[in-house]
Design a protein around this motif. Structure first.
Motif, PDB file in Angstrom:
ATOM      1  N   THR A 262      37.791  59.926  94.090  1.00 20.97           N
ATOM      2  CA  THR A 262      36.890  58.896  93.344  1.00 20.97           C
ATOM      3  C   THR A 262      37.579  57.495  93.651  1.00 20.97           C
ATOM      4  O   THR A 262      36.711  56.664  93.868  1.00 20.97           O
ATOM      5  CB  THR A 262      36.935  59.341  92.106  1.00 20.97           C
ATOM      6  OG1 THR A 262      36.368  60.786  91.999  1.00 20.97           O
ATOM      7  CG2 THR A 262      36.127  58.175  91.270  1.00 20.97           C
ATOM      8  N   ILE A 263      38.996  57.409  93.532  1.00 18.93           N
ATOM      9  CA  ILE A 263      39.463  56.186  93.680  1.00 18.93           C
ATOM     10  C   ILE A 263      39.324  55.462  95.287  1.00 18.93           C
ATOM     11  O   ILE A 263      38.783  54.318  95.329  1.00 18.93           O
ATOM     12  CB  ILE A 263      41.137  56.134  93.517  1.00 18.93           C
ATOM     13  CG1 ILE A 263      41.057  56.697  92.344  1.00 18.93           C
ATOM     14  CG2 ILE A 263      41.507  54.909  93.698  1.00 18.93           C
ATOM     15  CD1 ILE A 263      42.635  57.003  91.731  1.00 18.93           C
TER      16      ILE A 263
ATOM     17  N   VAL B  80      46.352  54.417  89.749  1.00 15.00           N
ATOM     18  CA  VAL B  80      45.372  53.876  90.237  1.00 15.00           C
ATOM     19  C   VAL B  80      45.485  52.451  91.112  1.00 15.00           C
ATOM     20  O   VAL B  80      44.988  52.148  92.098  1.00 15.00           O
ATOM     21  CB  VAL B  80      44.053  53.479  89.288  1.00 15.00           C
ATOM     22  CG1 VAL B  80      42.860  52.785  89.815  1.00 15.00           C
ATOM     23  CG2 VAL B  80      43.522  54.938  88.713  1.00 15.00           C
TER      24      VAL B  80
ATOM     25  N   GLN C  61      40.160  51.858  86.885  1.00 11.12           N
ATOM     26  CA  GLN C  61      41.321  52.480  85.967  1.00 11.12           C
ATOM     27  C   GLN C  61      40.453  52.796  84.790  1.00 11.12           C
ATOM     28  O   GLN C  61      40.783  54.042  84.484  1.00 11.12           O
ATOM     29  CB  GLN C  61      42.322  51.506  85.582  1.00 11.12           C
ATOM     30  CG  GLN C  61      43.338  51.042  86.564  1.00 11.12           C
ATOM     31  CD  GLN C  61      44.152  49.797  86.325  1.00 11.12           C
ATOM     32  OE1 GLN C  61      43.627  48.818  85.639  1.00 11.12           O
ATOM     33  NE2 GLN C  61      45.367  49.648  86.539  1.00 11.12           N
TER      34      GLN C  61
ATOM     35  N   ILE D 282      38.478  56.334  85.829  1.00 11.04           N
ATOM     36  CA  ILE D 282      39.660  57.295  85.856  1.00 11.04           C
ATOM     37  C   ILE D 282      39.780  57.878  84.606  1.00 11.04           C
ATOM     38  O   ILE D 282      39.849  59.014  83.996  1.00 11.04           O
ATOM     39  CB  ILE D 282      40.656  57.208  86.925  1.00 11.04           C
ATOM     40  CG1 ILE D 282      40.236  56.886  88.373  1.00 11.04           C
ATOM     41  CG2 ILE D 282      41.555  58.465  86.841  1.00 11.04           C
ATOM     42  CD1 ILE D 282      39.206  58.013  88.812  1.00 11.04           C
TER      43      ILE D 282
ATOM     44  N   LEU E 290      40.091  63.118  92.097  1.00  8.26           N
ATOM     45  CA  LEU E 290      40.459  61.925  91.578  1.00  8.26           C
ATOM     46  C   LEU E 290      40.642  60.941  92.583  1.00  8.26           C
ATOM     47  O   LEU E 290      40.088  59.939  92.454  1.00  8.26           O
ATOM     48  CB  LEU E 290      41.569  62.216  90.503  1.00  8.26           C
ATOM     49  CG  LEU E 290      41.294  62.945  89.215  1.00  8.26           C
ATOM     50  CD1 LEU E 290      42.440  63.194  88.243  1.00  8.26           C
ATOM     51  CD2 LEU E 290      40.295  62.215  88.171  1.00  8.26           C
ATOM     52  N   SER E 291      41.568  61.460  93.499  1.00  4.44           N
ATOM     53  CA  SER E 291      42.040  60.432  94.557  1.00  4.44           C
ATOM     54  C   SER E 291      40.857  60.024  95.530  1.00  4.44           C
ATOM     55  O   SER E 291      40.628  59.015  95.951  1.00  4.44           O
ATOM     56  CB  SER E 291      43.042  60.913  95.585  1.00  4.44           C
ATOM     57  OG  SER E 291      42.597  62.369  96.003  1.00  4.44           O
TER      58      SER E 291
END
Length: 207
Positions: A155-156, A86, A195, A198, A152-153
């Motif tokens: 979301t970041i 992250v 962080q 996630i 996930l990516s």
């Protein structure tokens, strides 16, 4: 593709101009002038302004795969690897925000067809490395089995993009009067928040 020092200088100048003035608002002559080269050299190295943009994308993303591979091989826990991943994503996107701004505009307005097959391939490679890190945690019983890894990516990066697009609002809201204080917040408090987000997605069972 490896770039020499002069090519990197041209790409760096082009990136700033594309971000400030837009792709259409930037001429090859302007790039050449600021990079202190002639137009023929840019044509020789890249062929066209579109090819220069494609090279710029490749230049900015090519090292991510190596960093993820190194992270996967680290002798650390899956949780530690996710925290580092992250932080890596946020630092890279923040540091290379100009190219993300350019790409977002070019891919959304669809005024021209860019050959970004290499970009897509690298993204797929990076996604597979992320899957491997998640699988490692799943095999150890640290991460839940039902995880939407593909998001996930997003979301970041999406969280950081939203934060940065509303920079004036957040600078006032969070009392970040200077660029240095804003950057420090992104790389510390904001990173810690993402962080935790996630890790929650990876460790909390779905209801």
């Amino acid at each position: 593709m490896e770039f020499n020092e002069k090519q990197i200088e041209i790409l760096t100048v082009a990136e700033k101009l594309f971000a400030d003035e837009g792709f259409d608002g930037t001429s090859v002559r302007e790039i050449a002038q600021l990079a202190q080269v002639n137009v023929a050299m840019i044509s020789y190295y890249f062929g066209s302004k579109e090819k220069l943009l494609e090279a710029l994308v490749l230049f900015r993303i090519k090292s991510m795969k190596l960093q993820l591979e190194n992270l996967l091989q680290e002798n650390s826990s899956p949780i530690e690897k996710i925290e580092k991943l992250v932080a890596l994503y946020i630092k890279r996107v923040y540091s290379n925000r100009c190219i993300y701004q350019i790409l977002h505009f070019e891919l959304s307005n669809k005024k021209r067809e860019l050959n970004l097959e290499v970009f897509t391939q690298v993204k797929n490679d990076n996604l597979e490395l992320l899957r491997n890190i998640i699988r490692e945690g799943q095999l150890q019983g640290v991460f839940q089995q039902e995880v939407n890894i593909e998001l996930l990516s997003s979301t970041i990066i999406g969280s950081l993009t939203h934060f940065h697009m509303n920079k004036p609002y957040f600078k006032e809201l969070l009392h970040l009067p200077t660029e240095a204080s804003y950057e420090h917040y992104v790389l510390t408090t904001f990173t810690t928040h993402i962080q935790k987000t996630i890790k929650a997605l990876l460790t909390h069972e779905d209801n």
